[in-house]
Design a protein around this motif. Structure first.
Motif, PDB file in Angstrom:
ATOM      1  N   ALA A  62      38.365  20.424 -23.371  1.00  0.00           N
ATOM      2  CA  ALA A  62      38.380  19.558 -22.444  1.00  0.00           C
ATOM      3  C   ALA A  62      37.313  18.428 -22.628  1.00  0.00           C
ATOM      4  N   ASN A  63      36.244  19.003 -23.063  1.00  0.00           N
ATOM      5  CA  ASN A  63      35.032  18.144 -23.060  1.00  0.00           C
ATOM      6  C   ASN A  63      34.326  18.323 -24.603  1.00  0.00           C
ATOM      7  N   ILE A  64      34.406  17.214 -25.540  1.00  0.00           N
ATOM      8  CA  ILE A  64      34.190  17.261 -26.756  1.00  0.00           C
ATOM      9  C   ILE A  64      32.792  17.160 -26.718  1.00  0.00           C
ATOM     10  N   ASP A  65      31.844  16.204 -25.910  1.00  0.00           N
ATOM     11  CA  ASP A  65      30.549  16.036 -26.171  1.00  0.00           C
ATOM     12  C   ASP A  65      29.916  16.568 -24.878  1.00  0.00           C
ATOM     13  N   CYS A  66      28.966  17.540 -24.884  1.00  0.00           N
ATOM     14  CA  CYS A  66      28.341  18.295 -23.650  1.00  0.00           C
ATOM     15  C   CYS A  66      26.829  18.095 -23.698  1.00  0.00           C
ATOM     16  N   ASP A  67      26.337  17.691 -22.519  1.00  0.00           N
ATOM     17  CA  ASP A  67      24.907  17.606 -22.357  1.00  0.00           C
ATOM     18  C   ASP A  67      24.364  18.924 -21.963  1.00  0.00           C
ATOM     19  N   ALA A  68      23.290  19.231 -21.585  1.00  0.00           N
ATOM     20  CA  ALA A  68      22.432  20.581 -21.221  1.00  0.00           C
ATOM     21  C   ALA A  68      23.306  20.640 -19.647  1.00  0.00           C
ATOM     22  N   ALA A  69      23.268  19.762 -18.830  1.00  0.00           N
ATOM     23  CA  ALA A  69      23.593  19.974 -17.574  1.00  0.00           C
ATOM     24  C   ALA A  69      25.161  20.363 -17.293  1.00  0.00           C
ATOM     25  N   GLN A  70      25.887  19.816 -18.302  1.00  0.00           N
ATOM     26  CA  GLN A  70      27.272  20.208 -18.396  1.00  0.00           C
ATOM     27  C   GLN A  70      27.519  21.525 -18.932  1.00  0.00           C
ATOM     28  N   LEU A  71      26.555  21.982 -19.864  1.00  0.00           N
ATOM     29  CA  LEU A  71      26.793  23.498 -20.330  1.00  0.00           C
ATOM     30  C   LEU A  71      26.328  24.463 -19.083  1.00  0.00           C
ATOM     31  N   ILE A  72      25.170  23.910 -18.521  1.00  0.00           N
ATOM     32  CA  ILE A  72      24.934  24.869 -17.294  1.00  0.00           C
ATOM     33  C   ILE A  72      26.042  24.933 -16.370  1.00  0.00           C
ATOM     34  N   GLU A  73      26.751  23.830 -15.981  1.00  0.00           N
ATOM     35  CA  GLU A  73      27.735  23.886 -15.072  1.00  0.00           C
ATOM     36  C   GLU A  73      28.855  24.779 -15.617  1.00  0.00           C
ATOM     37  N   PHE A  74      29.278  24.788 -16.925  1.00  0.00           N
ATOM     38  CA  PHE A  74      30.130  25.785 -17.510  1.00  0.00           C
ATOM     39  C   PHE A  74      29.660  27.075 -17.210  1.00  0.00           C
ATOM     40  N   ALA A  75      28.406  27.375 -17.369  1.00  0.00           N
ATOM     41  CA  ALA A  75      27.856  28.750 -16.978  1.00  0.00           C
ATOM     42  C   ALA A  75      28.180  29.306 -15.578  1.00  0.00           C
ATOM     43  N   VAL A 116      30.776  36.169 -20.618  1.00  0.00           N
ATOM     44  CA  VAL A 116      30.970  34.758 -20.469  1.00  0.00           C
ATOM     45  C   VAL A 116      30.369  34.041 -21.598  1.00  0.00           C
ATOM     46  N   ILE A 117      31.150  33.165 -22.461  1.00  0.00           N
ATOM     47  CA  ILE A 117      30.508  32.484 -23.509  1.00  0.00           C
ATOM     48  C   ILE A 117      30.714  30.906 -23.098  1.00  0.00           C
ATOM     49  N   VAL A 118      29.469  30.409 -23.181  1.00  0.00           N
ATOM     50  CA  VAL A 118      29.431  28.717 -23.009  1.00  0.00           C
ATOM     51  C   VAL A 118      29.371  28.052 -24.138  1.00  0.00           C
ATOM     52  N   THR A 119      29.951  26.842 -24.359  1.00  0.00           N
ATOM     53  CA  THR A 119      30.109  25.985 -25.295  1.00  0.00           C
ATOM     54  C   THR A 119      30.608  24.736 -25.115  1.00  0.00           C
ATOM     55  N   ASP A 120      30.832  23.654 -26.071  1.00  0.00           N
ATOM     56  CA  ASP A 120      31.301  22.604 -25.962  1.00  0.00           C
ATOM     57  C   ASP A 120      32.914  22.356 -26.185  1.00  0.00           C
ATOM     58  N   GLY A 121      33.545  21.666 -25.904  1.00  0.00           N
ATOM     59  CA  GLY A 121      35.017  21.822 -26.040  1.00  0.00           C
ATOM     60  C   GLY A 121      35.415  21.667 -27.619  1.00  0.00           C
ATOM     61  N   PHE A 122      34.645  20.979 -28.482  1.00  0.00           N
ATOM     62  CA  PHE A 122      35.097  20.854 -29.854  1.00  0.00           C
ATOM     63  C   PHE A 122      34.812  22.125 -30.357  1.00  0.00           C
ATOM     64  N   THR A 123      33.793  22.656 -30.255  1.00  0.00           N
ATOM     65  CA  THR A 123      33.479  24.051 -30.733  1.00  0.00           C
ATOM     66  C   THR A 123      34.424  25.306 -30.325  1.00  0.00           C
ATOM     67  N   GLY A 124      34.650  25.234 -28.913  1.00  0.00           N
ATOM     68  CA  GLY A 124      35.250  26.235 -28.208  1.00  0.00           C
ATOM     69  C   GLY A 124      36.893  26.088 -28.768  1.00  0.00           C
ATOM     70  N   ASN A 125      37.371  24.936 -28.953  1.00  0.00           N
ATOM     71  CA  ASN A 125      38.801  24.658 -29.389  1.00  0.00           C
ATOM     72  C   ASN A 125      38.812  25.081 -30.897  1.00  0.00           C
ATOM     73  N   VAL A 126      38.100  24.696 -31.660  1.00  0.00           N
ATOM     74  CA  VAL A 126      38.112  25.073 -33.057  1.00  0.00           C
ATOM     75  C   VAL A 126      37.827  26.837 -33.113  1.00  0.00           C
ATOM     76  N   ALA A 127      37.050  27.284 -32.242  1.00  0.00           N
ATOM     77  CA  ALA A 127      36.859  28.743 -32.381  1.00  0.00           C
ATOM     78  C   ALA A 127      38.187  29.487 -31.828  1.00  0.00           C
ATOM     79  N   LEU A 128      38.825  28.905 -30.569  1.00  0.00           N
ATOM     80  CA  LEU A 128      39.946  29.452 -30.102  1.00  0.00           C
ATOM     81  C   LEU A 128      41.190  29.522 -31.081  1.00  0.00           C
ATOM     82  N   LYS A 129      41.412  27.996 -31.894  1.00  0.00           N
ATOM     83  CA  LYS A 129      42.481  27.969 -32.730  1.00  0.00           C
ATOM     84  C   LYS A 129      42.299  28.804 -33.940  1.00  0.00           C
ATOM     85  N   THR A 130      41.096  28.913 -34.246  1.00  0.00           N
ATOM     86  CA  THR A 130      40.709  30.038 -35.393  1.00  0.00           C
ATOM     87  C   THR A 130      41.084  31.347 -35.377  1.00  0.00           C
ATOM     88  N   ALA A 131      40.822  31.779 -34.030  1.00  0.00           N
ATOM     89  CA  ALA A 131      41.113  33.377 -33.777  1.00  0.00           C
ATOM     90  C   ALA A 131      42.533  33.326 -33.695  1.00  0.00           C
TER      91      ALA A 131
END
Length: 360
Positions: A151-164, A230-245
């Motif tokens: 959902a979120n391709i570019d994430c700043d530090a605050a967004q990553l903490i929100e995800f956590a 729980v693993i936290v990452t931005d949407g770009f990396t997370g989507n690539v990892a998911l589709k690869t898996a």
């Protein structure tokens, strides 16, 4: 007796429409005979009623709301916002907005689901921009929550903490982990690795200012290992990892099937190993872990795979019910407020030469 919960369902989303959605209700009720969930099902009344009869579902558990309007699977989010009012997806979300339902489940268009949900339900906190999609990932240790996965391709530090914060609450509510460990996905475990936003999120999470069990940086191979909950990452990396898996799992399945069917001795061996092979298949079956909530909304929205089976849709219903019965929303709201305070104090401390980490 626990309070009856109502779950709103978009019957027209996904590849199979009412047959899988109503079939999912039947599968859920069969697997949870003591459940008191009720369902408001939005879509073509004739098609829904036919499936209710076919599955012999009790009429008092399902309230059918007819609409001819459907958001197409390939419709762009902007078009869905303009033309989606009155559709099965729009009406299903509206049931949550009005308070009639505690959660909504849809196998429909992900972009439209996200856009309409954000418009109707709003975000849970002022600082949140878009909801995060969480995936329940099978690992060697059980299930790990990974977010964001698209959902979120570019994430700043605050967004990553929100995800956590949101990921921890989700893992507790849905998978029963009492105090989940959290890792930040990176290209290495050393403090100097990764881009600036990842390192900043790492610094703040490591400071102890948040009530989280933070493990530190993790790498790609730590996902399948189950190194953290729980693993936290931005949407770009997370989507690539998911589709690869997902692609790797299909690749291995094809290779394994070819190997087991390659000759009479292999087939005999496959027959002997059949119970173990079925157990492995069930562990990696996407339907067994179907249901990815859109975290961060002021309401519970669960996305089912578009191609999910009735069994898979039933699992998405379970996720919605578990979240609705938990203190997920309260916990996330409190921790996000805490995060805002911590970040404000850190900014003030940085301006005066003392940050959160310096005062620990």
């Amino acid at each position: 007796m626990s309070k009856t919960l109502v779950i709103s369902l978009d019957a027209m989303g996904g590849d199979h429409g009412p047959s899988v959605v109503v079939g999912g209700v039947a599968d859920y009720l069969k697997a949870h005979p003591g459940s008191d969930l009720r369902f408001v099902v939005h879509g073509d009344a004739e098609g829904i009623e036919a499936q209710v009869r076919a599955h012999r579902l009790p009429a008092d558990r399902i309230d059918i709301r007819h609409t001819d309007k459907v958001v197409a699977m390939d419709e762009k989010p902007a078009q869905a916002l303009r033309r989606g009012k009155g559709s099965s997806l729009w009406n299903a979300i509206e049931s949550v907005k009005s308070g009639e339902a505690a959660a909504i489940v849809s196998a429909g268009n992900t972009g439209a689901l996200m856009a309409i949900s954000k418009l109707q339900l709003r975000m849970a906190a002022p600082g949140l921009e878009r909801p995060a999609i969480v995936a329940s990932w099978p690992t060697l240790r059980g299930i790990t929550a990974v977010l964001d996965v698209g959902a979120n391709i570019d994430c700043d530090a605050a967004q990553l903490i929100e995800f956590a914060i949101m990921g921890e609450a989700f893992q507790t509510a849905v998978h029963g982990t009492k105090r989940p460990t959290i890792g930040l996905l990176n290209v290495g475990s050393e403090d100097m690795k990764g881009h600036e936003q990842v390192r900043e999120a790492h610094r703040l999470l490591r400071s102890g200012a948040f009530d989280l069990d933070y493990h530190g940086f993790v790498e790609g191979d730590d996902i399948a290992k189950g190194t953290v909950d729980v693993i936290v990452t931005d949407g770009f990396t997370g989507n690539v990892a998911l589709k690869t898996a997902e692609g790797t799992a299909r690749f291995i399945s094809v290779l394994l099937k070819d190997a087991l069917m390659s000759g009479l001795p292999s087939r005999l061996g496959a027959m002997m190993a059949l119970p173990a092979l079925k157990k492995m298949r069930n562990r990696i079956d996407p339907n067994a872990i179907n249901g990815g909530p859109l975290l961060g909304l002021n309401g519970i929205v669960v996305k089912s795979h578009g191609g999910a089976s009735a069994y898979g849709f039933g699992n998405a219903i379970r996720v919605a019910g578990d979240l609705a019965r938990s203190d997920y929303m309260t916990k996330v709201s409190a921790n996000l407020k805490r995060m805002t305070t911590v970040l404000e104090e850190d900014d003030a401390g940085s301006a005066s030469g003392t940050g959160v980490e310096a005062v620990q």
